[in-house]
Design an enzyme around this catalytic site. Structure first.
Site, PDB file in Angstrom:
ATOM      1  N   GLY B  84       0.785  -1.222   0.000  1.00  0.00           N
ATOM      2  CA  GLY B  84       0.000   0.000   0.000  1.00  0.00           C
ATOM      3  C   GLY B  84       0.821   1.277   0.000  1.00  0.00           C
ATOM      4  N   GLN B  85       2.121   1.139  -0.058  1.00  0.00           N
ATOM      5  CA  GLN B  85       2.999   2.308  -0.045  1.00  0.00           C
ATOM      6  C   GLN B  85       2.661   3.214  -1.229  1.00  0.00           C
ATOM      7  OE1 GLN B  85       7.002   1.038  -0.584  1.00  0.00           O
ATOM      8  NE2 GLN B  85       7.905   3.045  -0.226  1.00  0.00           N
ATOM      9  N   ARG B  86       2.729   4.513  -1.026  1.00  0.00           N
ATOM     10  CA  ARG B  86       2.350   5.449  -2.076  1.00  0.00           C
ATOM     11  C   ARG B  86       3.109   5.180  -3.378  1.00  0.00           C
ATOM     12  NH1 ARG B  86      -0.267  10.310  -2.333  1.00  0.00           N
ATOM     13  NH2 ARG B  86      -0.512  10.596  -0.106  1.00  0.00           N
TER      14      ARG B  86
END
Lengths: 391, 195
Positions: B84-86
């Site tokens: 889910g990291q940008r």
């Protein structure tokens, strides 16, 4: 989950082709399972049962296959008898093989007047080669006093009470159990002492590291916060930390604006590992950080590091890393030794990652799996010893 | 005579056993593709591991993705957990194809990022490949003191305004394993209806 009822089956009726009551069809050659027609010639054949083809389409198919010819009851009896004899012989062989080892041991003991532990000490060189065999021998021992000793040492390592005084007592216990004179066999005494030191030192180290791992990073703990700031300062010496929260953390490879949530299951151990790498191996850490910003093969430095902590701890837990630690030094291994091991692994992974030429970070799980396999193979060698090397 | 009778009996037993074994073989699980998305630290990997009954104490941030196949209720669930990291959110779209159910995970205690999670969610709903795909929202981390209730999160994500698909919000705590099963029941039920 409370969903009842029959399952709807995709793909239409679930009957094997060639099974209908449409009269005899001769078996087609080569059509294993699917094309083999039923024996609908009206003659009952009690044993003509073959399991349908493995294509997933043939459930319920009673297909006659050329291999399942009817066997007469007498023949079947002989078959079963034969099978029983074969398995009996096999069991006897296995039993004899096992006995052979102990017979050999006894024979060697009589002829050389040395016990297995002594022989291992005299015929191997110090390090993993010796300590791994000593550990195997001690753990397999059937002698009650040695079994008790192993249990006791495991317990002490769990309670962090394993140290030099314990080693001395343990060696005395081994000498007594095996009736060995310490004066006549002083090389054995020093050899076995070193092995005991390494074996249970390693276990104690793992227990300690796992405790550190279970300590969660706490934002309200000033010590933890100071260590985080330290990490920034070591990695980015030219710029002081702009703030506790913010996008700047992604420069050193944290995911979001607050690194605290990235340590997760690795707890403080992840932070300590990164800290060691950036302080003690500053030059290497800078290279890794530079690589992590590579336009095509870049990655997130800090979370990659946390992932490497997980890998290193796994290798320690299942004993794979013993070869490295037993060859590294002869004293009780310390946290520093683990950090050093970690640095070697991380640097090796960085090279592996770049050599793999990944399309993007989405290739990570695959590359990590391959790297782990390679590393495990490398650590299986009794002479394995990782060193810091970087291109 | 007796010999023949015993043969008949033996073959009946065999046929019965074979039919029994075949019954197991003949019901290959219906496959379902589930996509787990959400911001970093929402708890996607923990949910995935819980579903597969695996240890959840050694989780690290997901780089790339994890995939696991879980058998449940006659379904073979292929669950894709994407980081889910940008930085890796742009890759999410590579995994949209043929998704049966979208699971969106929200950290109910991270109030600072409600807006961000709402924006990402809205963007996902606009995706053509995810049109009409049922969506399950896990309002995760309900075990934490400052967790927002599921109803607040539903409101924040504007779930009530959704008209083009089925949706469900499930309060859960992945670490305690509470609510996960209930959510999956809904997902299986909905996918079954759709198929």
């Amino acid at each position: 989950m409370g969903l009842g009822g029959p399952m709807p089956m995709p793909g239409g009726p679930r009957k094997a082709p060639g099974l209908g009551p449409t009269g005899p069809k001769g078996p087609k050659p080569g059509g294993a399972g699917e094309g083999l027609g039923p024996l609908n010639d009206g003659i009952p054949r009690p044993c003509c049962i073959g399991i349908g083809a493995e294509d997933g389409r043939g459930p319920g198919a009673f297909v006659a296959s050329p291999s399942s010819v009817p066997i007469s009851p007498g023949a079947e009896m002989y078959l079963q008898l034969g099978l029983a004899i074969v398995s009996f012989v096999l069991l006897i062989t296995i039993y004899l093989r096992l006995r052979l080892h102990s017979v050999k041991k006894r024979l060697l003991r009589v002829t050389t007047k040395l016990c297995e532990l002594q022989r291992i000490c005299y015929e191997t060189s110090a390090g993993a080669e010796r300590s791994l065999r000593i550990e195997g021998c001690l753990r397999a021992s059937k002698q009650p006093s040695l079994q008790r000793l192993v249990r006791e040492l495991d317990r002490l390592a769990k309670e962090y009470k394993f140290g030099e005084h314990v080693i001395h007592l343990a060696v005395t216990a081994i000498l007594n159990a095996k009736n060995i004179s310490s004066d006549a066999h002083s090389p054995f005494v020093s050899g076995i002492s070193q092995s005991v030191r390494q074996i249970w030192g390693y276990r104690q180290l793992f227990n300690r590291l796992d405790d550190i791992r279970q300590t969660q990073y706490d934002c309200n703990n000033t010590q933890h916060e100071a260590q985080l700031t330290n990490l920034w300062n070591a990695l980015v010496p030219t710029e002081s930390l702009p703030g506790r929260h913010g996008k700047h953390w992604s420069y050193i490879g944290f995911q979001g604006e607050d690194p605290a949530s990235d340590f997760r299951g690795m707890g403080l151990l992840g932070l300590y590992n990164l800290q060691y790498l950036s302080h003690e191996c500053g030059e290497e850490a800078q290279k890794l950080l530079l690589h992590s910003h590579h336009p095509s093969y870049g990655y997130s430095f800090a979370i990659m590091g946390i992932n490497m902590t997980d890998l290193c701890l796994q290798l320690l837990r299942d004993g794979t890393a013993r070869t490295h630690f037993f060859n590294e030094n002869s004293s009780i291994p310390t946290e520093q030794d683990f950090h050093h091991f970690y640095a070697c692994v991380f640097i090796q992974f960085d090279s592996f990652w770049i050599d793999s030429k990944p399309d993007s970070i989405m290739n990570f799980s695959d590359i990590r799996t391959r790297f782990e396999m390679q590393l495990r193979r490398q650590l299986q060698d009794p002479k394995a010893h990782l060193v810091l090397e970087h291109r | 005579m007796f010999k023949e009778l015993s043969w008949v009996r033996l073959s009946v037993v065999r046929i019965g056993l074979l039919a029994f074994l075949r019954k197991f073989r003949s019901a290959p699980d219906q496959e379902m593709r589930i996509l787990l998305l959400g911001l970093d630290n929402a708890g996607k990997t923990t949910i995935l591991k819980k579903l597969a009954s695996e240890d959840i104490t050694h989780i690290t941030p997901t780089q790339g993705f994890n995939i696991k196949s879980v058998h449940s209720e006659g379904f073979k669930l292929n669950v894709w957990d994407i980081g889910g990291q940008r930085k890796i959110r742009p890759y999410w779209k590579n995994y949209f194809d043929k998704t049966d159910v979208l699971i969106y995970v929200v950290d109910s205690s991270d109030r600072k990022r409600f807006e961000e999670t709402g924006e990402e969610f809205a963007e996902l709903l606009q995706e053509e490949k995810l049109a009409c795909v049922p969506v399950l929202v896990y309002a995760n981390k309900q075990d934490l003191m400052n967790a927002a209730p599921a109803s607040d999160i539903a409101q924040g994500l504007l779930l009530h305004k959704l008209r083009d698909r089925m949706w469900h919000i499930q309060a859960c705590s992945a670490v305690r394993g509470e609510g996960i099963q209930e959510g999956m029941e809904w997902a299986c039920r909905t996918a079954k209806k759709k198929k």
